[in-house]
Design a protein around this motif. Structure first.
Motif, PDB file in Angstrom:
ATOM      1  N   UNK A  94       0.809  -1.222   0.000  1.00  0.00           N
ATOM      2  CA  UNK A  94       0.000   0.000   0.000  1.00  0.00           C
ATOM      3  C   UNK A  94       0.840   1.268   0.000  1.00  0.00           C
ATOM      4  N   UNK A  95       2.112   1.172  -0.417  1.00  0.00           N
ATOM      5  CA  UNK A  95       2.954   2.355  -0.481  1.00  0.00           C
ATOM      6  C   UNK A  95       2.502   3.246  -1.639  1.00  0.00           C
ATOM      7  N   UNK A  96       2.291   4.530  -1.414  1.00  0.00           N
ATOM      8  CA  UNK A  96       1.809   5.421  -2.488  1.00  0.00           C
ATOM      9  C   UNK A  96       2.773   5.518  -3.667  1.00  0.00           C
ATOM     10  N   UNK A  97       4.088   5.540  -3.402  1.00  0.00           N
ATOM     11  CA  UNK A  97       5.044   5.671  -4.503  1.00  0.00           C
ATOM     12  C   UNK A  97       4.992   4.459  -5.432  1.00  0.00           C
ATOM     13  N   UNK A  98       4.936   3.249  -4.857  1.00  0.00           N
ATOM     14  CA  UNK A  98       4.850   2.048  -5.683  1.00  0.00           C
ATOM     15  C   UNK A  98       3.515   1.973  -6.413  1.00  0.00           C
ATOM     16  N   UNK A  99       2.448   2.413  -5.760  1.00  0.00           N
ATOM     17  CA  UNK A  99       1.132   2.405  -6.398  1.00  0.00           C
ATOM     18  C   UNK A  99       1.100   3.334  -7.605  1.00  0.00           C
ATOM     19  N   UNK A 100       1.731   4.505  -7.474  1.00  0.00           N
ATOM     20  CA  UNK A 100       1.774   5.439  -8.599  1.00  0.00           C
ATOM     21  C   UNK A 100       2.607   4.893  -9.754  1.00  0.00           C
ATOM     22  N   UNK A 101       3.610   4.076  -9.462  1.00  0.00           N
ATOM     23  CA  UNK A 101       4.427   3.496 -10.528  1.00  0.00           C
ATOM     24  C   UNK A 101       3.702   2.367 -11.251  1.00  0.00           C
ATOM     25  N   UNK A 102       2.937   1.561 -10.511  1.00  0.00           N
ATOM     26  CA  UNK A 102       2.359   0.347 -11.079  1.00  0.00           C
ATOM     27  C   UNK A 102       0.992   0.599 -11.717  1.00  0.00           C
ATOM     28  N   UNK A 103       0.192   1.495 -11.140  1.00  0.00           N
ATOM     29  CA  UNK A 103      -1.188   1.670 -11.581  1.00  0.00           C
ATOM     30  C   UNK A 103      -1.328   2.043 -13.057  1.00  0.00           C
ATOM     31  N   UNK A 104      -0.528   2.972 -13.616  1.00  0.00           N
ATOM     32  CA  UNK A 104      -0.695   3.271 -15.053  1.00  0.00           C
ATOM     33  C   UNK A 104      -0.435   2.080 -15.955  1.00  0.00           C
ATOM     34  N   UNK A 105       0.559   1.245 -15.615  1.00  0.00           N
ATOM     35  CA  UNK A 105       0.842   0.067 -16.432  1.00  0.00           C
ATOM     36  C   UNK A 105      -0.304  -0.941 -16.367  1.00  0.00           C
ATOM     37  N   UNK A 106      -0.896  -1.092 -15.173  1.00  0.00           N
ATOM     38  CA  UNK A 106      -2.025  -2.008 -15.052  1.00  0.00           C
ATOM     39  C   UNK A 106      -3.242  -1.490 -15.812  1.00  0.00           C
ATOM     40  N   UNK A 188      -9.748   9.329  -9.671  1.00  0.00           N
ATOM     41  CA  UNK A 188     -10.014   9.590  -8.253  1.00  0.00           C
ATOM     42  C   UNK A 188      -9.089   8.766  -7.364  1.00  0.00           C
ATOM     43  N   UNK A 189      -8.836   7.525  -7.751  1.00  0.00           N
ATOM     44  CA  UNK A 189      -7.929   6.672  -7.001  1.00  0.00           C
ATOM     45  C   UNK A 189      -6.509   7.236  -7.002  1.00  0.00           C
ATOM     46  N   UNK A 190      -6.035   7.706  -8.151  1.00  0.00           N
ATOM     47  CA  UNK A 190      -4.696   8.285  -8.252  1.00  0.00           C
ATOM     48  C   UNK A 190      -4.604   9.553  -7.401  1.00  0.00           C
ATOM     49  N   UNK A 191      -5.655  10.363  -7.389  1.00  0.00           N
ATOM     50  CA  UNK A 191      -5.654  11.575  -6.567  1.00  0.00           C
ATOM     51  C   UNK A 191      -5.551  11.236  -5.085  1.00  0.00           C
ATOM     52  N   UNK A 192      -6.255  10.193  -4.647  1.00  0.00           N
ATOM     53  CA  UNK A 192      -6.175   9.765  -3.250  1.00  0.00           C
ATOM     54  C   UNK A 192      -4.757   9.290  -2.917  1.00  0.00           C
ATOM     55  N   UNK A 193      -4.146   8.537  -3.849  1.00  0.00           N
ATOM     56  CA  UNK A 193      -2.778   8.052  -3.625  1.00  0.00           C
ATOM     57  C   UNK A 193      -1.795   9.214  -3.546  1.00  0.00           C
ATOM     58  N   UNK A 194      -1.931  10.201  -4.439  1.00  0.00           N
ATOM     59  CA  UNK A 194      -1.050  11.372  -4.422  1.00  0.00           C
ATOM     60  C   UNK A 194      -1.220  12.158  -3.122  1.00  0.00           C
ATOM     61  N   UNK A 195      -2.451  12.306  -2.676  1.00  0.00           N
ATOM     62  CA  UNK A 195      -2.701  13.021  -1.418  1.00  0.00           C
ATOM     63  C   UNK A 195      -2.079  12.295  -0.236  1.00  0.00           C
ATOM     64  N   UNK A 196      -2.163  10.955  -0.239  1.00  0.00           N
ATOM     65  CA  UNK A 196      -1.571  10.185   0.855  1.00  0.00           C
ATOM     66  C   UNK A 196      -0.045  10.288   0.826  1.00  0.00           C
ATOM     67  N   UNK A 197       0.544  10.252  -0.356  1.00  0.00           N
ATOM     68  CA  UNK A 197       1.997  10.394  -0.449  1.00  0.00           C
ATOM     69  C   UNK A 197       2.434  11.789  -0.004  1.00  0.00           C
ATOM     70  N   UNK A 198       1.656  12.801  -0.356  1.00  0.00           N
ATOM     71  CA  UNK A 198       1.980  14.167   0.067  1.00  0.00           C
ATOM     72  C   UNK A 198       1.937  14.287   1.581  1.00  0.00           C
ATOM     73  N   UNK A 199       0.971  13.643   2.224  1.00  0.00           N
ATOM     74  CA  UNK A 199       0.872  13.683   3.681  1.00  0.00           C
ATOM     75  C   UNK A 199       2.020  12.932   4.339  1.00  0.00           C
ATOM     76  N   UNK A 200       2.509  11.844   3.683  1.00  0.00           N
ATOM     77  CA  UNK A 200       3.649  11.130   4.244  1.00  0.00           C
ATOM     78  C   UNK A 200       4.944  11.939   4.171  1.00  0.00           C
ATOM     79  N   UNK A 201       5.059  12.785   3.145  1.00  0.00           N
ATOM     80  CA  UNK A 201       6.271  13.566   2.994  1.00  0.00           C
ATOM     81  C   UNK A 201       6.301  14.798   3.880  1.00  0.00           C
ATOM     82  N   UNK A 202       5.146  15.153   4.446  1.00  0.00           N
ATOM     83  CA  UNK A 202       5.120  16.308   5.348  1.00  0.00           C
ATOM     84  C   UNK A 202       5.847  15.967   6.642  1.00  0.00           C
ATOM     85  N   UNK A 203       6.600  16.908   7.211  1.00  0.00           N
ATOM     86  CA  UNK A 203       7.317  16.636   8.473  1.00  0.00           C
ATOM     87  C   UNK A 203       6.356  16.472   9.639  1.00  0.00           C
TER      88      UNK A 203
END
Length: 203
Positions: A94-106, A188-203
């Motif tokens: 469920x890592x956002x970075x891996x999901x963003x890499x794999x989802x377009x290919x799928x 919508x799924x990609x937007x949720x993943x991007x938002x979650x990754x952005x929240x993980x990168x926040x200090x």
């Protein structure tokens, strides 16, 4: 990587000739069922003739699987299965970075997977294997520089835009009206993943 130019040219030319000649041949298609049927017929014929020629009692002994045979097969299969399982866990984590890499290919595979045949996949892998790594090693610096310039230009253009809300609303409205339900759900799924990754990168 074309370190030995003579050998690389030989194998690239031979492989290209094989793939180009297969493109002009008619009536050749690949399917697993005919391959299995042909191999089974070959084994059946070899077994029939070998038993017909060798009529000794030793050739008619029944062969059975032993525990050693199963253990030998397991020693070969288990490392491959463990590697596949570990890669599957890594890809479907469920890592956002891996999901963003794999989802377009799928998504591309689900829409255009019927175009990819075994012969096309072999040809694509062959040509990419001979050209992709070498081209990337030669032009990786230029690619990174241009991508950074493009990213900087997009951010500057977006920062200088005085009507951000209107532009964003127009883009979202056009996307919503011109795309299918499947594409909307995926976006919508990609937007949720991007938002979650952005929240993980926040200090």
């Amino acid at each position: 990587m074309w370190n030995d130019v003579a050998k690389s040219t030989l194998w690239f030319g031979f492989g290209s000739l094989c793939f180009l000649s297969s493109c002009f041949s008619t009536g050749i298609s690949f399917s697993m069922f005919p391959v299995i049927s042909h191999l089974s017929l070959l084994c059946l014929g070899v077994s029939f003739f070998s038993n017909s020629i060798a009529q000794s009692s030793e050739s008619k002994k029944k062969r059975k699987l032993k525990e050693d045979d199963i253990l030998k097969a397991a020693r070969v299969i288990l490392p491959v299965l463990n590697f596949v399982i570990s890669k599957a866990r890594e890809v479907f984590s469920s890592e956002p970075s891996m999901t963003l890499k794999v989802a377009p290919f799928l998504l591309l595979g689900s829409d255009y997977g019927h175009i990819v045949t075994f012969k096309r996949l072999c040809a694509l892998g062959f040509f990419i294997g001979f050209t992709g790594p070498k081209l990337y090693s030669l032009y990786s610096i230029q690619i990174h520089k241009r991508s950074e310039r493009l990213k900087k230009w997009i951010l500057e253009a977006w920062g200088g835009c005085s009507h951000k809300k209107i532009v964003a609303g127009s883009v979202v409205t056009a996307f919503w009206n011109l795309t299918s339900i499947k594409t909307r759900i995926f976006a919508a799924f990609i937007c949720v993943v991007i938002f979650r990754r952005y929240r993980q990168q926040l200090p």
